[in-house]
Design a protein around this motif. Structure first.
Motif, PDB file in Angstrom:
ATOM      1  N   ALA A  29       0.904  -1.222   0.032  1.00  0.00           N
ATOM      2  CA  ALA A  29      -0.197  -0.005   0.076  1.00  0.00           C
ATOM      3  C   ALA A  29       0.919   1.291  -0.060  1.00  0.00           C
ATOM      4  N   ASN A  30       0.269   2.396  -0.295  1.00  0.00           N
ATOM      5  CA  ASN A  30       1.052   3.731  -0.098  1.00  0.00           C
ATOM      6  C   ASN A  30       1.727   3.804   1.271  1.00  0.00           C
ATOM      7  N   GLY A  31       3.209   4.141   1.277  1.00  0.00           N
ATOM      8  CA  GLY A  31       3.761   4.243   2.439  1.00  0.00           C
ATOM      9  C   GLY A  31       4.444   2.973   2.990  1.00  0.00           C
ATOM     10  N   ALA A  32       4.055   1.885   2.232  1.00  0.00           N
ATOM     11  CA  ALA A  32       4.565   0.706   2.997  1.00  0.00           C
ATOM     12  C   ALA A  32       6.063   0.312   2.931  1.00  0.00           C
ATOM     13  N   GLY A  33       7.003   1.329   2.159  1.00  0.00           N
ATOM     14  CA  GLY A  33       8.291   1.153   2.302  1.00  0.00           C
ATOM     15  C   GLY A  33       9.113   0.681   0.839  1.00  0.00           C
ATOM     16  N   LYS A  34       8.225   0.797  -0.204  1.00  0.00           N
ATOM     17  CA  LYS A  34       8.819   0.113  -1.378  1.00  0.00           C
ATOM     18  C   LYS A  34       9.806   0.985  -1.997  1.00  0.00           C
ATOM     19  N   SER A  35       9.536   2.442  -2.225  1.00  0.00           N
ATOM     20  CA  SER A  35      10.385   3.202  -2.800  1.00  0.00           C
ATOM     21  C   SER A  35      11.613   3.407  -1.797  1.00  0.00           C
ATOM     22  N   THR A  36      11.691   3.590  -0.673  1.00  0.00           N
ATOM     23  CA  THR A  36      12.836   3.529   0.206  1.00  0.00           C
ATOM     24  C   THR A  36      13.699   2.263  -0.019  1.00  0.00           C
ATOM     25  N   LEU A  37      13.104   1.028  -0.036  1.00  0.00           N
ATOM     26  CA  LEU A  37      13.917  -0.130  -0.365  1.00  0.00           C
ATOM     27  C   LEU A  37      14.496  -0.195  -2.001  1.00  0.00           C
ATOM     28  N   THR A  48       4.868  -1.406  -8.230  1.00  0.00           N
ATOM     29  CA  THR A  48       3.832  -0.838  -8.904  1.00  0.00           C
ATOM     30  C   THR A  48       2.376  -0.936  -8.072  1.00  0.00           C
ATOM     31  N   HIS A  49       1.194  -0.192  -8.518  1.00  0.00           N
ATOM     32  CA  HIS A  49       0.005  -0.501  -8.097  1.00  0.00           C
ATOM     33  C   HIS A  49      -0.980  -0.802  -9.008  1.00  0.00           C
ATOM     34  N   ASP A  50      -0.238  -1.427 -10.143  1.00  0.00           N
ATOM     35  CA  ASP A  50      -1.063  -1.917 -11.221  1.00  0.00           C
ATOM     36  C   ASP A  50      -0.794  -3.354 -11.193  1.00  0.00           C
TER      37      ASP A  50
HETATM   38  N1  LIG Z   1      12.634  11.460   3.075  1.00  0.00           N
HETATM   39  C1  LIG Z   1      11.988  10.906   4.041  1.00  0.00           C
HETATM   40  N2  LIG Z   1      11.861  11.415   5.332  1.00  0.00           N
HETATM   41  C2  LIG Z   1      10.942  10.921   6.075  1.00  0.00           C
HETATM   42  N3  LIG Z   1      10.019  10.065   5.982  1.00  0.00           N
HETATM   43  C3  LIG Z   1       9.920   9.495   4.599  1.00  0.00           C
HETATM   44  C4  LIG Z   1      10.988   9.985   3.696  1.00  0.00           C
HETATM   45  N4  LIG Z   1      10.724   9.382   2.524  1.00  0.00           N
HETATM   46  C5  LIG Z   1       9.588   8.491   2.820  1.00  0.00           C
HETATM   47  N5  LIG Z   1       9.368   8.317   3.995  1.00  0.00           N
HETATM   48  C6  LIG Z   1       8.398   7.814   4.971  1.00  0.00           C
HETATM   49  O1  LIG Z   1       8.727   6.393   4.978  1.00  0.00           O
HETATM   50  C7  LIG Z   1       7.452   5.619   4.933  1.00  0.00           C
HETATM   51  C8  LIG Z   1       7.651   4.602   3.556  1.00  0.00           C
HETATM   52  O2  LIG Z   1       7.788   5.647   2.294  1.00  0.00           O
HETATM   53  P1  LIG Z   1       7.853   5.088   0.831  1.00  0.00           P
HETATM   54  O3  LIG Z   1       8.082   6.095   0.205  1.00  0.00           O
HETATM   55  O4  LIG Z   1       9.244   4.137   0.901  1.00  0.00           O
HETATM   56  O5  LIG Z   1       6.590   4.228   0.537  1.00  0.00           O
HETATM   57  P2  LIG Z   1       5.996   3.394  -0.754  1.00  0.00           P
HETATM   58  O6  LIG Z   1       5.709   2.241  -0.443  1.00  0.00           O
HETATM   59  O7  LIG Z   1       6.975   3.670  -1.832  1.00  0.00           O
HETATM   60  O8  LIG Z   1       4.745   4.343  -1.143  1.00  0.00           O
HETATM   61  P3  LIG Z   1       4.081   4.753  -2.460  1.00  0.00           P
HETATM   62  O9  LIG Z   1       3.268   3.674  -2.820  1.00  0.00           O
HETATM   63  O10 LIG Z   1       3.119   5.741  -1.828  1.00  0.00           O
HETATM   64  O11 LIG Z   1       4.821   5.240  -3.274  1.00  0.00           O
HETATM   65  C9  LIG Z   1       6.251   6.654   4.654  1.00  0.00           C
HETATM   66  O12 LIG Z   1       5.670   6.602   5.628  1.00  0.00           O
HETATM   67  C10 LIG Z   1       6.918   7.753   4.102  1.00  0.00           C
HETATM   68  O13 LIG Z   1       6.087   8.989   4.702  1.00  0.00           O
END
Ligand SMILES: Nc1ncnc2c1ncn2[C@@H]1O[C@H](COP(=O)(O)OP(=O)(O)OP(=O)(O)O)[C@@H](O)[C@H]1O
Ligand SMILES: [Mg+2]
Length: 336
Positions: free
Chosen positions: A64-72, A220-222
């Motif tokens: 879901a949004n905010g799950a941590g995918k982009s961070t990883l 992806t979300h698709d």
């Molecule tokens: N630079 C940052 N500083 C502080 N918190 C962050 C930062 N980047 C992401 N977060 C937080 O870390 C969590 C994971 O974010 P991330 O962008 O990895 O999610 P995501 O799975 O890619 O979501 P989405 O599907 O919306 O792209 C979220 O709670 C977000 O608010």
């Protein structure tokens, strides 16, 4: 052999807790020093995640949004440093060997551009040739192949700022692949694209994987992206790993329900079947001459249901459907 290994990785973002910070204003200096620690909040964006990916595998990363995918993805690309745990891609630690690592990977962020906005597309490609030190022969061959694969011929002379989103995404993908990376990270590569461009990108990724054995990790979300490109699936929720395995096993593990659709002679007969289906059917839906019969795959089989229906009705057509991962993933997110 594993090409990507993620071992107990955690990423904590420390963010300022604005409300508290304002509330603390005007307090004495020593008190401020003490409360400063409380003005920050830790977000465990990725929480002790481990998995590995073998060469040539295509893996979809869902959450879901905010799950941590982009961070990883950012940690795997070497852009972010993990708070703890170990990451390795192609034998390198991404954030420690950034230059060498960049030579091995291609990265596309659907929401950002890596191309030069005012330059014609082919000039951007030329610049990448210099940056990645690609030899002229390889460059020409790869570029010709990518231009053909991603239908870029008519766009090469146009400045990137003039390209539509779909045209730009195809160009971004080509730019990420010019140096023939072994690993490709894609963060929402199909976001905002129409169905025709999505299909082009999906088939290009399948072709890349087949031709160069590129290992692909994409978020992806698709879910169609995952179904059409990926063999494996990783699901995360609130920074934690929820599932890691094949798409097939995911369906087996989480999708107990199957559906069998039968077409009967006419609507009247279809209504009869929908009103009085075989006992094993949990529920039935009728739409014109078609009836959808839902059943639990552990309790019975499609063959058994089909033979029961066919013994009572003249069946014109019959389809057995795999359960949709979309429904299952949604339920997993909701913790059902
Ligand atoms: N630079 C940052 N500083 C502080 N918190 C962050 C930062 N980047 C992401 N977060 C937080 O870390 C969590 C994971 O974010 P991330 O962008 O990895 O999610 P995501 O799975 O890619 O979501 P989405 O599907 O919306 O792209 C979220 O709670 C977000 O608010
Ligand atoms: Mg994201």
């Amino acid at each position: 052999m594993s090409v990507i290994s993620v071992d107990g990785v955690t990423k904590v973002y420390r963010v300022r807790n604005r409300k508290k910070a304002q509330g603390e204003k005007g307090k004495s200096n020593s008190f401020n020093w003490l409360t400063r620690f409380r003005q920050y909040q830790d977000i465990h964006a990725v929480n002790n995640i481990s998995f590995s990916i073998n060469r040539g595998e295509t893996v979809g990363f869902l959450g879901a949004n905010g799950a941590g995918k982009s961070t990883l993805i950012k940690m795997l690309s070497g852009i972010l440093v993990p708070t703890s745990g170990n990451l390795e891609v192609n034998g390198l630690i991404p954030h420690r060997n950034r230059m060498n690592h960049a030579m091995n990977i291609g990265v596309v962020f659907g929401q950002r551009t890596t191309l030069w906005w005012d330059l014609p597309l082919n000039h951007s490609f030329e610049l990448l040739k210099v940056i990645y030190e690609i030899n002229p022969q390889d460059y020409k061959e790869t570029l010709d192949w990518l231009v053909d694969l991603l239908e870029l011929e008519l766009l090469l002379d146009r400045p990137v700022r003039q390209l539509s989103l779909g045209q730009r995404m195809r160009a971004e993908l080509a730019a990420a692949l010019l140096h023939q990376p072994q690993v490709l990270f894609l963060d929402e590569p199909t976001i905002g694209l129409d169905i025709a461009v999505k299909q082009r990108i999906r088939s290009a990724l399948r072709e890349l994987n087949r031709k160069w054995e590129v290992t692909i990790l994409l978020t992806t979300h698709d879910l169609r992206d995952i179904e059409e490109i990926c063999q494996k699936l990783i699901v995360v929720d609130k920074g934690k790993l929820m599932y890691n395995g094949t798409l097939h096993n995911f369906r087996e593990q989480f999708c107990d329900q199957r559906v069998i659709r039968v077409a009967l002679q006419d609507e009247k007969i279809a209504k009869q079947l929908a009103a009085d289906p075989p006992l094993e059917i949990s529920h039935a839906e009728q739409d014109g001459p078609w009836v959808a019969l839902y059943f639990n795959r552990i309790q019975t089989s499609a063959a058994e249901i089909a033979s029961k229906v066919m013994s009572q009705f003249a069946v014109m057509d019959l389809v057995v459907e795999e359960p949709s991962i979309e429904k299952t993933v949604t339920e997993l997110y909701r913790g059902v």
